[in-house]
Design an enzyme around this catalytic site. Structure first.
Site, PDB file in Angstrom:
ATOM      1  N   TYR A 113       0.869  -1.177   0.000  1.00  0.00           N
ATOM      2  CA  TYR A 113       0.000   0.000   0.000  1.00  0.00           C
ATOM      3  C   TYR A 113       0.902   1.223   0.000  1.00  0.00           C
ATOM      4  CZ  TYR A 113      -3.891   2.853   1.872  1.00  0.00           C
ATOM      5  OH  TYR A 113      -4.852   3.818   2.083  1.00  0.00           O
ATOM      6  N   LYS A 186      -6.026  -1.152  -2.246  1.00  0.00           N
ATOM      7  CA  LYS A 186      -7.090  -0.867  -1.256  1.00  0.00           C
ATOM      8  C   LYS A 186      -7.793  -2.169  -0.883  1.00  0.00           C
ATOM      9  CE  LYS A 186      -6.849   3.679  -0.932  1.00  0.00           C
ATOM     10  NZ  LYS A 186      -6.907   4.554   0.237  1.00  0.00           N
TER      11      LYS A 186
HETATM   12  O1  LIG Z   1      -4.115   5.702  -0.453  1.00  0.00           O
HETATM   13  C1  LIG Z   1      -3.740   6.300   0.567  1.00  0.00           C
HETATM   14  O2  LIG Z   1      -2.663   6.087   1.128  1.00  0.00           O
HETATM   15  C2  LIG Z   1      -4.654   7.276   1.241  1.00  0.00           C
HETATM   16  C3  LIG Z   1      -5.462   8.093   0.342  1.00  0.00           C
HETATM   17  O3  LIG Z   1      -6.549   7.414  -0.203  1.00  0.00           O
HETATM   18  C4  LIG Z   1      -4.703   8.871  -0.675  1.00  0.00           C
HETATM   19  O4  LIG Z   1      -5.213   9.031  -1.793  1.00  0.00           O
HETATM   20  O5  LIG Z   1      -3.619   9.340  -0.366  1.00  0.00           O
HETATM   21 MG   LIG Z   2      -6.915   7.892  -2.191  1.00  0.00          MG
END
Ligand SMILES: O=C(O)C[C@H](O)C(=O)O
Ligand SMILES: [Mg+2]
Ligand SMILES: NC(=O)c1ccc[n+]([C@@H]2O[C@H](COP(=O)([O-])OP(=O)(O)OC[C@H]3O[C@@H](n4cnc5c(N)ncnc54)[C@H](O)[C@@H]3O)[C@@H](O)[C@H]2O)c1
Length: 571
Positions: A113, A186
């Site tokens: 992530y 996600k």
């Molecule tokens: O994806 C992430 O880390 C959080 C958020 O949705 C973003 O767009 O930064």
């Molecule tokens: Mg985001």
């Protein structure tokens, strides 16, 4: 595996009493990541499924496999290599992937992530190995329903769909077809953090073209090779997606991710009262930041309704946060108009004022009367240093994508007037953050209450170690989604976000020096379960649940998918 073989394979197994029954045999079994156990297939399974000659003789346990995979992971030289390795593992054996992720969540979240996912998205067409998810093209709107049906999934088979048009990926802008990876990332977090069943989700790329010239000129680029389509054709395409998804998968929660500010809010407003849907960047972010703010307010010994908030970067996330902080002030006794006036929003032209010609509709409520700031210092517009000096904010929120925007001078000025300055530089990934926590703790002499969007190591300052909470919507949306799935909610309401934020804030004690404002990512499964229970109950209380919640705590536990091998039988 191609989408077509994935489809075929999906049709070839079903769940029965916790076991899988499949008509697939041989290599096809090994090629189905949700079914495959590799060297952990038992001798009986190997015989029944035609695998005897296709695997080395030893029969390993899932624990053995995790140990080996973890060693392989650590032999990868960079975080991007590690990300690619994890993608391949997921494409090979989903249980093994999710088990290893669950056991090393704090370590691996930054790789599957944020922030590494940003790097993977930029490199998507070059690192590409296999497809994952559904790719919908604006050039073939008539094929949207058929493309979703290509998954082979039926009406009761899907709990959740994450879709992105990739216009504003994190803080790195337009990355076209690579945006599928934010939906995949996600969803991996949904499963790892909240036990959403990985067989019951779909990542979707809404490919409307890209305005990123680097991609358009890249011979390897895998997306539609034209500029972004906007206007009526764009809206019709989004509409085709929502209609097809709701028709084919009537229980699915539709999650929107990383849309541009011009579209994200509009889409949400159009569909929020029609289907079960939310925008993560606006609402998920708003709620997790509210949770951190509630913790900070408790830690500082003040009241929500007394806060003076400066939001730097009044886009999707910034205004989503402003809305939820305003609503929390109202719940704490402030009048709506007074609460709105306690929030100052800045964007590229500086402080937003009501004489500006090109304000976006969602920014308008926060625009200050021009007369109120007539005497304020201007440098083009009214900049952050002047706003901080005049407003003396208690909270400073960064959602601007401007690295380094929270300068030492700005932070010291803020800290000169407030006992516990609350500072949240939330822009992702690392190269976009407004200031690093170490700087903020130092410049505030250890008084700052800090949370960031990216994961950061604790900071030690004058003998105290400060644990920095990750105010990332990943702490919120998995539990929200699970709660909505358990309740079979038919809408996602503002009340569900407010209750989710309260539930997260209730898990921390920000009163201890150096304590984090948010729970640790390692505890994400427990956090998500708590959020899910609160959300499911709220859905029921608002009449939005489609199943009876007789024992929500148990129902949430029972709904959480576990990364364990199931027996596989020939059928
Ligand atoms: O994806 C992430 O880390 C959080 C958020 O949705 C973003 O767009 O930064
Ligand atoms: Mg985001
Ligand atoms: N921590 C989280 O959970 C979380 C969630 C969502 C977004 N974010 C981060 O927040 C940032 C913004 O995301 P978004 O979805 O709101 O994007 P967005 O494009 O909708 O909003 C960014 C806003 O910042 C403004 N901006 C750009 N340069 C500026 C400048 N020099 N001064 C003031 N304002 C400026 C833009 O005009 C825009 O309105 C990204 O880095 C994203 O990763 C974090």
């Amino acid at each position: 595996m191609t989408t077509a073989t994935q489809t075929a394979a999906r049709r070839k197994f079903r769940s029965e009493d916790g076991a899988f029954v499949t008509t697939a045999r041989g290599a096809e079994v090994l090629d189905t990541p949700l079914l495959n156990k590799g060297t952990a297939f038992t001798r009986e399974e190997r015989a029944a499924l035609g695998l005897e000659g296709l695997l080395p003789p030893a029969v390993l346990s899932l624990e053995d496999q995790v140990r080996r995979a973890y060693e392989q992971y650590h032999r990868q030289p960079t975080d991007l290599h590690k990300n690619t390795f994890l993608t391949m593992l997921q494409d090979n054996d989903e249980v093994l992937f999710f088990r290893m992720l669950a056991e090393h969540l704090g370590e691996m979240m930054p790789v599957v992530y944020d922030p590494t996912v940003g790097e993977a998205i930029k490199r998507y067409s070059h690192e590409y190995r296999r497809p994952r998810g559904v790719y919908l093209s604006i050039d073939e709107p008539e094929r949207v329903e058929a493309a979703l049906a290509d998954t082979g999934l039926g009406a009761g088979d899907v709990d959740l769909i994450v879709a992105s048009d990739a216009e504003e990926i994190l803080g790195i802008g337009d990355w076209g077809a690579g945006g599928i990876d934010i939906a995949v990332g996600k969803l991996a977090v949904y499963t790892a953090a909240a036990g959403i069943d990985p067989a019951r989700v779909i990542p979707v790329a809404l490919d409307v073209g890209t305005d990123n010239e680097e991609l358009l000129n890249d011979p390897d680029y895998l997306g539609n090779r034209h500029s972004r389509v906007r206007g009526a054709r764009y809206d019709a395409f989004i509409d085709a997606y929502v209609r097809a998804a709701s028709r084919l998968f009537p229980h699915a929660l539709l999650h929107w991710e990383d849309f541009g500010p011009g579209n994200g809010r509009r889409i949400l407003q159009r569909y929020r009262d029609q289907v079960c849907t939310f925008n993560d960047d606006m609402q998920g972010t708003g709620a997790i930041v509210l949770a951190a703010a509630l913790g900070a307010v408790r830690g500082a010994g003040t009241r929500m309704r007394e806060q003076r908030v400066v939001v730097f970067g009044a886009g999707t996330a910034g205004v989503g946060i402003a809305d939820q902080l305003r609503d929390a002030m109202v719940r704490d006794g402030a009048e709506q108009a007074a609460a709105t006036r306690q929030i100052w929003c800045l964007d590229k032209p500086g402080l937003l004022t009501d004489d500006m010609a090109d304000l976006r509709d969602y920014q308008t409520p926060y625009a200050r009367p021009a007369a109120e700031v007539a005497g304020w210092r201007r440098d083009g517009g009214i900049g952050l240093p002047e706003v901080v000096a005049r407003v003396r904010p208690t909270m400073l929120i960064g959602t601007s994508t401007v690295h380094g925007a929270f300068t030492e001078a700005v932070v010291r000025e803020m800290a000169a007037h407030v006992n516990r300055p609350v500072i949240f530089p939330l822009s992702n990934p690392t190269e976009r953050i407004e200031a690093m926590p170490e700087q903020l703790i130092t410049w505030t002499g250890g008084r700052g209450l800090v949370a960031t969007g990216i994961p950061v190591a604790p900071v030690t300052y004058e003998g105290v170690t400060y644990s920095i909470g990750q105010a990332n919507n990943a702490l919120l949306y998995p539990g929200l989604g699970l709660g909505a799935v358990v309740a079979r909610a038919n809408r996602i309401s503002d009340g569900m976000f407010a209750t989710a934020a309260e539930a997260v804030a209730g898990l921390v004690d920000a009163g201890t020096p150096g304590a984090s404002l948010l729970p640790q990512v390692d505890n994400l499964r427990a956090v998500s379960a708590t959020v899910a229970v609160a959300v499911a109950k709220q859905a029921a209380a608002e009449g939005l649940a489609r199943v009876a919640l007789t024992d929500p705590v148990q129902q949430v536990q029972d709904a959480m998918w576990q990364p364990e091998y199931r027996p596989v039988r020939a059928g």
